[in-house]
Design an enzyme around this catalytic site. Structure first.
Site: not given
Ligand code: GLY
Ligand code: MN
Ligand code: MN
Length: 453
Positions: A37, A238, A255, A266, A349, A360, A400, A404, A421, A423
């Site tokens: 619960d 991720h 990240d 972000d 990506h 997003h 970003e 890799y 990365r 960003e």
């Molecule tokens: N943290 C998710 C992205 O960078 O899209």
């Molecule tokens: Mn992002």
């Molecule tokens: Mn991110």
């Protein structure tokens, strides 16, 4: 009352509904059980919050083309409030939120048919709230049963999402202020994590530093599950913060971003666990940073959203050739690498997404009313796509790029298992863009200085 940003947004919705004499219905998100619960921490629906600034569950807005706005919310109830905290309640809601009336949410099924009878069309977000379409149908059916006694049901149903998505895509002043703060808090959390980092810690311990900084500064928490990736884990895009050990000589990729008043930060930073970049780490880092700089240069009014991506891809592709990660003999020159999408072995990506109430965020990326163009499809062929959205001041995008490198006989061993990365969050301004997240250093020397200090 029209002096709150929420009221101004509701007035815009009302104006958009005028031609169709419409009524817009916007529910908030339901509470969700975690297990047994126990509930997940409550998070309101982003559209509902955008239009109301009201954080309680079990609430709806009904916005008429006339400009009248009614709220349905939970009535005050001392027996429940002793457990779950105070409710705004029906009496206080109109003055607090600037709505014209507030009703007990338990009267929704009774009042909605009456409200709908005064309108020619009904608008609600399609495909977002489970059971909503059926519920609206039920109200319409109730009205139709009364048609012989003069009641009239709205004849048209419309999706409200495109209207709200477009509004949310271009941030207003109040939103920009909140996004600045989300960016500052997020950056301060990254600084804290870098300062706390040392060999022997675990990924979850840096996550704890982030959480501390978010909550200490008044953020609700992370805007999305924090990625803290030690060494080779950075090559998993991720990777959630786990229990891997942070080792000297390796990089750590974080990240993570805070959610402040509903708005997401972000940020990604990649830094050496022991405070000093090795030569191959620094070479790859400099390349990703150069790609980000190229993308930042393309983030300005009049440029297309996709231009930042292709600018980053070009820099990365040239660098992959220069550093020997891609061989010119096999892959040709930079144009060939882009055309064949060979760079995707290391950069798979996109370079950014809209950012706002959702990490997003909503908003169409493709502009459907412009002629189609041809682009590489990544398999040596070409696809016809509509051109990407043209940027305008007030939009917020992430920038970003990354690289890799998984172990492979085709790649120099000194680069194996490096994942990087970088960003930042960019507000498009009349002159170009403003980075909201540079409270945390990005230049390698500055990162090393911060970690030494
Ligand atoms: N943290 C998710 C992205 O960078 O899209
Ligand atoms: Mn992002
Ligand atoms: Mn991110």
């Amino acid at each position: 009352m029209t002096d709150s940003p929420h009221a101004a947004r509701r007035a815009r919705v009302a104006r958009a509904l005028q031609a169709g004499r419409g009524l817009a219905l916007v529910p908030t998100a339901p509470e969700t059980l975690r297990n047994g619960d126990a509930h997940h921490p409550y998070r309101f629906d982003s559209h509902f919050w955008y239009l109301s600034g009201f954080a309680e569950p079990e609430a709806w807005l009904a916005i008429s083309h006339t400009g009248r706005c009614e709220l349905f919310c939970r009535a005050q109830d001392p027996a429940h409030e002793i457990w779950d905290g105070a409710r705004l309640g029906l009496q206080a809601a109109p003055a607090a939120l600037g709505v014209d009336a507030a009703h007990d949410v338990r009267t929704l099924d009774e009042l909605l048919p009456k409200l709908l009878a005064e309108h020619d069309s009904v608008w609600f977000p399609f495909g977002l709230h489970e059971g909503l379409a059926a519920r609206v149908e039920g109200w319409l059916a109730k009205l139709r049963q009364r048609e012989r006694s003069g009641a009239r049901a709205p004849a048209a149903l419309h999706d409200l999402r495109p209207l709200l998505d477009e509004m949310r895509l271009v941030k207003d002043e109040a939103e920009i202020a909140l996004m600045r703060r989300a960016g500052e808090i997020s950056a301060a959390a990254h600084v804290r994590a870098m300062q706390a980092c040392r060999p022997g810690l675990r990924e979850y311990q840096l996550e704890a530093e982030l959480l501390h900084a978010f909550r200490w500064a008044g953020a609700a928490g992370p805007a999305y599950p924090s990625i803290v990736a030690a060494g080779a884990n950075a090559c998993v895009l991720h990777h959630p913060a786990g229990d891997a050990e942070l080792r000297a000589g390796e990089l750590c990729l974080i990240d993570a971003g805070a959610e402040f008043q509903g708005y997401a930060g972000d940020i990604t930073r990649t830094f050496p666990v022991d405070g000093r970049f090795s030569a191959p780490q620094r070479e790859l880092y400099a390349l990703v940073l150069a790609a980000q700089q190229a993308a930042i240069g393309q983030t300005r009014p009049g440029a297309r959203k996709i231009d930042a991506h292709w600018a980053a891809v070009r820099v990365l592709s040239q660098g992959l050739l220069d550093l020997g990660l891609l061989s010119a003999e096999r892959h040709g020159g930079v144009d060939d690498v882009i055309e064949s999408a060979a760079y995707r072995a290391f950069y798979m990506h996109g370079t950014g997404h809209w950012l706002g109430l959702d990490v997003h965020d909503v908003g169409e990326v493709l502009q459907r009313d412009e002629p189609a163009v041809e682009q590489p499809d990544g398999n040596g062929g070409r696809v016809v796509r509509a051109p990407s959205r043209v940027l305008q001041p007030g939009m917020v995008v992430t920038i970003e790029p990354g690289l890799y490198v998984r172990p492979s006989a085709e790649v120099p061993e000194r680069f194996w298992n490096i994942g990087i990365r970088i960003e930042d969050d960019a507000l498009v301004t009349p002159a170009g863009c403003e980075l909201l997240t540079r409270g945390v250093p990005v230049a390698p020397d500055e990162i090393e200085a911060l970690m030494r200090g």
